[in-house]
Design a protein around this motif. Structure first.
Motif, mmCIF file in Angstrom:
data_model
loop_
_atom_site.group_PDB
_atom_site.id
_atom_site.type_symbol
_atom_site.label_atom_id
_atom_site.label_comp_id
_atom_site.label_asym_id
_atom_site.label_seq_id
_atom_site.Cartn_x
_atom_site.Cartn_y
_atom_site.Cartn_z
ATOM 1 N N LYS A 178 -56.050 -7.243 46.778
ATOM 2 C CA LYS A 178 -55.512 -8.569 46.467
ATOM 3 C C LYS A 178 -54.361 -8.873 47.402
ATOM 4 O O LYS A 178 -53.704 -7.960 47.905
ATOM 5 C CB LYS A 178 -55.026 -8.615 45.016
ATOM 6 C CG LYS A 178 -56.155 -8.436 44.009
ATOM 7 C CD LYS A 178 -55.671 -8.640 42.592
ATOM 8 C CE LYS A 178 -56.855 -8.587 41.622
ATOM 9 N NZ LYS A 178 -56.430 -8.757 40.236
ATOM 10 N N ASP A 179 -54.094 -10.156 47.598
ATOM 11 C CA ASP A 179 -52.968 -10.578 48.439
ATOM 12 C C ASP A 179 -51.705 -10.715 47.600
ATOM 13 O O ASP A 179 -51.706 -11.392 46.570
ATOM 14 C CB ASP A 179 -53.271 -11.933 49.101
ATOM 15 C CG ASP A 179 -54.290 -11.800 50.219
ATOM 16 O OD1 ASP A 179 -54.756 -10.677 50.482
ATOM 17 O OD2 ASP A 179 -54.617 -12.834 50.831
ATOM 18 N N SER A 180 -50.643 -10.071 48.056
ATOM 19 C CA SER A 180 -49.357 -10.118 47.363
ATOM 20 C C SER A 180 -48.636 -11.430 47.669
ATOM 21 O O SER A 180 -48.858 -12.051 48.707
ATOM 22 C CB SER A 180 -48.499 -8.943 47.846
ATOM 23 O OG SER A 180 -47.159 -9.089 47.425
ATOM 24 N N ARG A 181 -47.717 -11.800 46.751
ATOM 25 C CA ARG A 181 -46.834 -12.943 47.038
ATOM 26 C C ARG A 181 -45.703 -12.527 47.987
ATOM 27 O O ARG A 181 -44.891 -13.344 48.394
ATOM 28 C CB ARG A 181 -46.242 -13.496 45.733
ATOM 29 C CG ARG A 181 -47.293 -14.155 44.842
ATOM 30 C CD ARG A 181 -46.650 -14.865 43.649
ATOM 31 N NE ARG A 181 -45.703 -14.013 42.945
ATOM 32 C CZ ARG A 181 -46.055 -13.136 41.995
ATOM 33 N NH1 ARG A 181 -47.318 -13.014 41.634
ATOM 34 N NH2 ARG A 181 -45.148 -12.394 41.402
ATOM 35 N N ARG A 182 -45.617 -11.230 48.300
ATOM 36 C CA ARG A 182 -44.710 -10.670 49.317
ATOM 37 C C ARG A 182 -43.249 -10.635 48.880
ATOM 38 O O ARG A 182 -42.369 -10.499 49.724
ATOM 39 C CB ARG A 182 -44.856 -11.397 50.673
ATOM 40 C CG ARG A 182 -46.250 -11.221 51.288
ATOM 41 C CD ARG A 182 -46.291 -11.627 52.741
ATOM 42 N NE ARG A 182 -46.185 -13.051 52.931
ATOM 43 C CZ ARG A 182 -45.239 -13.646 53.621
ATOM 44 N NH1 ARG A 182 -44.298 -12.956 54.219
ATOM 45 N NH2 ARG A 182 -45.239 -14.958 53.742
ATOM 46 N N THR A 183 -42.981 -10.755 47.586
ATOM 47 C CA THR A 183 -41.602 -10.618 47.126
ATOM 48 C C THR A 183 -41.487 -9.393 46.228
ATOM 49 O O THR A 183 -42.431 -9.028 45.520
ATOM 50 C CB THR A 183 -41.128 -11.865 46.347
ATOM 51 O OG1 THR A 183 -42.093 -12.183 45.349
ATOM 52 C CG2 THR A 183 -40.926 -13.046 47.282
ATOM 53 N N GLY A 184 -40.304 -8.767 46.295
ATOM 54 C CA GLY A 184 -40.076 -7.584 45.496
ATOM 55 C C GLY A 184 -38.598 -7.277 45.389
ATOM 56 O O GLY A 184 -37.745 -8.043 45.857
ATOM 57 N N THR A 185 -38.299 -6.140 44.768
ATOM 58 C CA THR A 185 -36.917 -5.727 44.520
ATOM 59 C C THR A 185 -36.628 -4.459 45.310
ATOM 60 O O THR A 185 -37.424 -3.507 45.281
ATOM 61 C CB THR A 185 -36.716 -5.476 43.010
ATOM 62 O OG1 THR A 185 -37.034 -6.685 42.302
ATOM 63 C CG2 THR A 185 -35.285 -5.078 42.710
ATOM 64 N N LEU A 186 -35.490 -4.463 45.990
ATOM 65 C CA LEU A 186 -35.124 -3.328 46.832
ATOM 66 C C LEU A 186 -34.808 -2.114 45.960
ATOM 67 O O LEU A 186 -33.888 -2.153 45.132
ATOM 68 C CB LEU A 186 -33.919 -3.711 47.697
ATOM 69 C CG LEU A 186 -33.529 -2.758 48.813
ATOM 70 C CD1 LEU A 186 -34.687 -2.520 49.780
ATOM 71 C CD2 LEU A 186 -32.323 -3.300 49.560
ATOM 72 N N LEU A 187 -35.597 -1.046 46.125
ATOM 73 C CA LEU A 187 -35.391 0.180 45.358
ATOM 74 C C LEU A 187 -34.304 1.026 46.010
ATOM 75 O O LEU A 187 -33.401 1.518 45.349
ATOM 76 C CB LEU A 187 -36.704 0.960 45.278
ATOM 77 C CG LEU A 187 -36.654 2.317 44.571
ATOM 78 C CD1 LEU A 187 -36.410 2.139 43.077
ATOM 79 C CD2 LEU A 187 -37.947 3.083 44.809
ATOM 80 N N THR A 188 -34.395 1.190 47.319
ATOM 81 C CA THR A 188 -33.399 1.956 48.049
ATOM 82 C C THR A 188 -33.545 1.673 49.542
ATOM 83 O O THR A 188 -34.555 1.120 49.971
ATOM 84 C CB THR A 188 -33.528 3.473 47.750
ATOM 85 O OG1 THR A 188 -32.413 4.165 48.313
ATOM 86 C CG2 THR A 188 -34.811 4.040 48.325
#
Ligand SMILES: [Zn+2]
Length: 139
Positions: A57-67
């Motif tokens: 699937k295609d991601s919306r390309r946003t996320g949260t910085l883990l480290t």
């Protein structure tokens, strides 16, 4: 720096769809057609139900910085001209994980928990994922 000295990823049966997507500007992730589980990294079988029916699937390309970490000493001669550079691990909103270099212009805004967007950068003819923007500061 010569093209052959730079260690590029080598697409294989498990990751070819990912790299084909990247070349077209799409960030793809693996999702089980059997149980809906999102794989954190691509595999040949679903890690939850062992099904081999895996969709991309295609991601919306946003996320949260883990480290993230700043590399000051090049681990390979091919990276000598890049130091210092920042490697980030991002937990994407869909549930998979991306490791990517952060583009220089967004490094100042990096903090654990910051919301970031993944894009692609051409490196010797291959589209590699990068953190291209900080879209929201860490809470
Ligand atoms: Zn499954």
């Amino acid at each position: 720096m010569t093209m052959t000295s730079y260690p590029l990823p080598r697409p294989n049966a498990q990751t070819r769809a990912y790299w084909d997507g990247a070349a077209a500007g799409a960030l793809r992730y693996q999702c089980c057609a059997g149980c809906g589980h999102v794989q954190r990294i691509p595999r040949s079988l679903c890690e939850r139900c062992q099904s081999s029916r895996l969709d991309w699937k295609d991601s919306r390309r946003t996320g949260t910085l883990l480290t993230f970490t700043t590399v000051h000493r090049a681990p390979l001669p091919a990276f000598k001209d890049m130091v210092p550079y920042v490697i980030a691990i991002v937990d994407m909103d869909e549930g998979f994980r991306v490791m990517a270099n952060a583009l220089p212009h967004c490094r100042g805004g990096l903090a654990i928990g910051a919301r970031v967007r993944i894009g692609f950068q051409d490196v010797h003819g291959m589209a590699l994922p990068v953190v291209e923007a900080v879209v929201e500061a860490a809470a």
